[in-house]
Enzyme design. Structure first.
Site, mmCIF file in Angstrom:
data_model
loop_
_atom_site.group_PDB
_atom_site.id
_atom_site.type_symbol
_atom_site.label_atom_id
_atom_site.label_comp_id
_atom_site.label_asym_id
_atom_site.label_seq_id
_atom_site.Cartn_x
_atom_site.Cartn_y
_atom_site.Cartn_z
ATOM 1 N N ASP A 94 0.826 -1.201 0.000
ATOM 2 C CA ASP A 94 0.000 0.000 0.000
ATOM 3 C C ASP A 94 0.870 1.264 0.000
ATOM 4 O OD1 ASP A 94 -2.556 1.388 0.214
ATOM 5 O OD2 ASP A 94 -1.990 1.852 2.264
ATOM 6 N N GLU A 112 -5.555 6.873 -7.389
ATOM 7 C CA GLU A 112 -5.846 7.373 -6.042
ATOM 8 C C GLU A 112 -7.163 6.808 -5.520
ATOM 9 O OE1 GLU A 112 -6.893 11.561 -3.732
ATOM 10 O OE2 GLU A 112 -5.972 11.633 -5.711
ATOM 11 N N ASP A 115 -6.800 3.113 -4.701
ATOM 12 C CA ASP A 115 -6.050 2.939 -3.463
ATOM 13 C C ASP A 115 -6.936 3.185 -2.241
ATOM 14 O OD1 ASP A 115 -3.438 2.650 -2.012
ATOM 15 O OD2 ASP A 115 -3.899 4.702 -1.424
ATOM 16 N N HIS A 116 -7.684 4.293 -2.252
ATOM 17 C CA HIS A 116 -8.563 4.601 -1.122
ATOM 18 C C HIS A 116 -9.687 3.569 -1.004
ATOM 19 C CE1 HIS A 116 -6.374 8.153 -0.424
ATOM 20 N NE2 HIS A 116 -6.938 8.924 -1.326
#
Length: 378
Positions: A94, A112, A115-116
């Protein structure tokens, strides 16, 4: 089916990632992460690194859930050690997915968001695995507090980001919490999960009170910090959010979820939560993760976060079943709601990611240029 509107996709094009702050341990870990990223070939897509880390985390957590479905059982020692290793792998992957994006020149808003999104799901599994490793099924309200506070804290961080336009990090943040959780897994694997019920000399409290207090104090400090940021006003017009909406409005989305979670647990005559804490909190964890994903999308697309959503169907069904006198077996209905919440969040994430990938003309798990992108460059 398209999830995002044309206006949202245009808002996405204006988004730029912004963060501030650094935790205590992160600078030290950065040395390891910078070394680790150099071991990865340039052809590996950042999102592939992210999803591998999530899969490792989920598989390890499911091992604990398999052996300890009510969080009162004792799993083999190797299961706790595997969870420690799995969380370390997840943390590392991560941390380097963004580095891979920058070194390959493939940074996009999709990365992004992806990932979140994975982090929101991982938060649910880490919180539950931690509770299971301490046999908190014997102390259901401690387990409830630790899990739900984790869901809420993750949401709170992105609520603050939605208001200020900047992702805020504190001195004690995700990295420190993950390292502390690894120690919990190591402790349970070495001495057995029953060790957390050992009475602390003089004080007379069980040992699990130590991580519980750590979590509570950490959450309260974080809540105060985020609340100050939010109440100071946002980056939008007249101190509003990045989408020019009320800075308070996102509170109601997560408040509804927490309220349902608390009411159903306390009002169940069949002790639904007490008898099935892992399934119950996993279900509400997925509901919370869906709400958090929608908040992240609202931030990145500069759009309003609406209150009503399909993720609330499950909690509403359980609540109404209680209200009208348990016409359907609660445990059976919980399974139905859990299955629905699983498909609901997976469907939302898949459709959203694919729509954004099509709009940006990129692949989700590959760095190869798409045909449309080739023609555009020519």
């Amino acid at each position: 089916m398209e999830v995002l509107t044309v206006a949202q996709l245009k808002g996405l094009e204006k988004h730029k990632y912004s963060s501030t702050g650094s935790s205590l341990v992160e600078p030290v870990m950065q040395v390891f992460w910078r070394w680790l990223i150099e071991l990865f070939p340039m052809w590996i897509a950042p999102n592939m690194i992210t999803i591998i880390g999530l899969i490792v985390n989920i598989v390890c957590s499911f091992l604990l859930m398999w052996y300890c479905p009510t969080a009162t059982e004792t799993a083999p020692s190797w299961v706790y050690f595997i969870n420690c290793i799995g969380l370390f792998i997840y943390q590392a992957l991560d941390a380097i997915d963004g580095k891979q994006a920058r070194r390959t020149g493939s940074s996009t808003p999709l990365g992004e968001l992806f990932d979140h999104g994975c982090d929101s799901v991982s938060c649910v599994f880490v919180a539950l695995a931690t509770s299971i490793s301490m046999q908190l099924g014997y102390h259901p309200w401690v387990m409830f507090t630790m899990s739900v506070s984790s869901y809420f804290t993750f949401y709170f961080g992105h609520w603050c980001s939605y208001v200020t336009g900047v992702l805020q990090f504190g001195l004690i943040d995700v990295t420190e919490i993950q390292l502390f959780t690894m120690l919990v897994f190591l402790f349970s694997g070495t001495f057995g999960p029953a060790v957390w019920s050992t009475q602390i000399p003089v004080l007379g409290y069980p040992l699990h009170v130590v991580p519980f207090i750590f979590v509570v104090i950490g959450c309260l400090v974080t809540y105060v910090r985020f609340t100050r940021k939010i109440m100071n006003g946002g980056c939008g017009q007249n101190g509003s959010t990045i989408a020019d909406t009320s800075v308070i409005s996102p509170f109601f989305n997560i408040a509804v979820v927490v309220a349902f979670c608390l009411m159903i647990a306390t009002q169940s005559k069949h002790m639904l939560f007490h008898n099935h804490p892992v399934l119950y909190l996993l279900f509400f964890g997925f509901v919370s993760a869906k709400v958090t994903n929608r908040l992240v999308v609202a931030h990145m697309t500069r759009s309003e976060l609406h209150l009503l959503d399909t993720s609330l169907l499950g909690p509403a069904a359980l609540f109404l079943n209680q209200y009208f006198g348990f016409y359907v077996n609660e445990y059976f209905l919980l399974w139905i709601c859990f299955i629905h919440s699983t498909f609901d969040i997976v469907q939302y994430m898949v459709q959203t990611y694919n729509q954004i990938a099509d709009h940006l003309n990129v692949y989700i798990f590959s760095l190869a240029p798409r045909e449309g992108a080739k023609k555009k460059n020519n």
